[in-house]
Design an enzyme around this catalytic site. Structure first.
Site, PDB file in Angstrom:
ATOM      1  N   PRO A   2       0.801  -1.211   0.000  1.00  0.00           N
ATOM      2  CA  PRO A   2       0.000   0.000   0.000  1.00  0.00           C
ATOM      3  C   PRO A   2       0.836   1.265   0.000  1.00  0.00           C
ATOM      4  CG  PRO A   2      -0.421  -1.362   1.948  1.00  0.00           C
ATOM      5  CD  PRO A   2       0.793  -1.875   1.301  1.00  0.00           C
ATOM      6  N   GLU A   3       0.567   2.105  -0.964  1.00  0.00           N
ATOM      7  CA  GLU A   3       1.046   3.478  -0.898  1.00  0.00           C
ATOM      8  C   GLU A   3      -0.200   4.322  -0.680  1.00  0.00           C
ATOM      9  OE1 GLU A   3       4.016   4.595  -3.750  1.00  0.00           O
ATOM     10  OE2 GLU A   3       4.642   2.532  -4.044  1.00  0.00           O
TER      11      GLU A   3
END
Length: 270
Positions: A2-3
Site C-alpha cells: 500500500p502506498e
DNA sequence: CTGGTCACCTGGAAGC
DNA sequence: TGCTTCCAGGTGACCA
C-alpha cells in the site's frame, strides 16, 4: 503494497459501510504486528459506534467517541469486509466485528501497526512528524523548491521521506519522476523551480491515476476474498528493467538508491 | 540536522 | 525435487 492511493481507496471503500455502526467484538489472533496490539481492545471498543475514518499519510484513523484507533498496513497489509463467520486465514490477525460483518486485517509480513490513542491522534509521536499531503493544495512547486534547498540527497529518496511528504512509496516515486522527466539521482537541492513544479504536477497526476484505477476495482477488493490483491496499474518504468520505455522505446534501467530498487528511462529522464 | 544503514517478518521466485 | 539466497510496495531506530 500500500502506498497512499491504496490506503485512500481502502478508506473510501469503508466509508459508506462502517461509520455509524457499533463494534460488537474484537478478535485479535496475534499479539503483535510491528508493535504489540493495544491491550484489551475488545473491552475498549465493544459497544462503541465508529464515528468516522480519516487518513493521515498512510495511516488510517478510526474515530471513536473516546479515542482513535490508528492503523497502518505496512508493506503487506490489507483490510477487507467479510462475513463475521468466515474462517480466518493464516495471516488474518485482527477482526473488528460489526454485527454480522467483520473488518479483517490481513498482514503476512506483520509490518503493519495498530495503535490506540485516547487524546489527539494528530499529536501521536508517529503522526505528528509526518510531512505534507501530496494531494493537498499546499503541495506546490514552490513548496517543493523551498523544501529541497540545501539538501544533497537524491530526489527519489527525498520524495519517499514521510517526514517531508507522506504517501509516496517506492513505486510512485519512480513513476512520478518518470512523468516529470527527472533523473531519480538528481540532488534535491539542485532542482530548479521549474523542475520542482514539474515533479509536483507529476506526483499529483500519478496519485490521481492510481486513485482512479483503484476506484474502479474498489468494490472487489473491499468485499471479495482479496485474492485479486491490489489493483494493477500500468507502470511506465517500475518493475520494467530492460523493457522498452513506453514513450521513447529506450531500455528501462534499474539501479539502487537508498537501498531501494529504482527504475528510470535514461533517455526521457535527466 | 543530515545522510546512510539496519532491522522487523514472511513468502515467492530465482539460482544451484 | 529440494535447499539456499535474494528480493519485496514501509519506516522507525541508530550511527557517524
Amino acid at each position: 503494497m500500500p502506498e497512499l492511493p491504496e490506503v485512500e481507496i481502502t478508506r473510501r471503500g469503508l466509508l459508506p459501510k462502517l461509520p455509524g455502526r457499533k463494534i460488537h467484538a474484537v478478535v485479535a489472533r496475534h499479539a503483535a504486528l510491528r508493535y504489540p496490539l493495544p491491550r484489551a481492545l475488545g473491552r475498549l471498543l465493544a459497544g462503541q459506534p465508529l464515528r468516522g475514518i480519516d487518513r493521515r499519510g498512510k495511516y488510517l484513523l478510526f474515530r471513536f467517541d473516546h479515542g482513535t484507533l490508528i492503523l497502518h498496513l505496512g508493506m503487506s497489509g490489507s483490510l477487507r469486509l467479510v462475513p463475521a463467520a468466515e474462517p480466518p486465514g493464516k495471516h488474518d490477525h485482527l477482526d473488528l466485528v460489526f454485527g454480522d460483518q467483520a473488518l479483517r486485517l490481513c498482514d503476512p509480513r506483520r509490518f503493519g501497526a495498530v495503535l490506540w490513542v485516547k487524546d489527539d491522534a494528530a499529536a501521536h509521536p508517529l503522526i505528528a512528524p509526518l510531512g505534507i499531503e501530496p494531494l493537498s493544495a499546499a503541495f506546490t512547486g514552490e513548496w517543493l523548491h523551498d523544501a529541497t534547498r540545501g539538501r544533497a540527497t537524491a530526489i527519489k529518496p527525498f520524495l519517499m521521506d514521510s517526514h517531508v511528504i507522506v504517501g509516496i512509496g517506492n513505486i510512485y516515486a519512480s513513476e512520478s519522476l518518470f512523468r516529470a522527466g527527472v533523473d531519480p539521482r538528481t540532488p534535491a537541492g539542485r532542482l530548479s523551480r521549474k523542475r520542482c513544479e514539474r515533479i509536483v504536477t507529476a506526483i499529483k497526476a500519478t496519485l490521481d491515476a492510481a486513485l482512479a484505477a483503484g476506484g474502479s476495482t474498489l468494490r472487489d477488493f473491499i468485499q471479495s476474498d482479496g485474492s485479486t490483491g491490489w489493483f494493477q496499474q500500468q507502470h511506465f518504468v517500475y518493475g520494467r528493467e530492460g523493457e522498452p520505455c513506453r514513450v521513447c522505446g529506450a531500455r528501462v534501467r534499474a539501479l539502487r538508491l537508498g537501498q531501494r530498487s529504482t527504475f528510470h528511462c535514461p533517455h526521457c529522464q535527466h
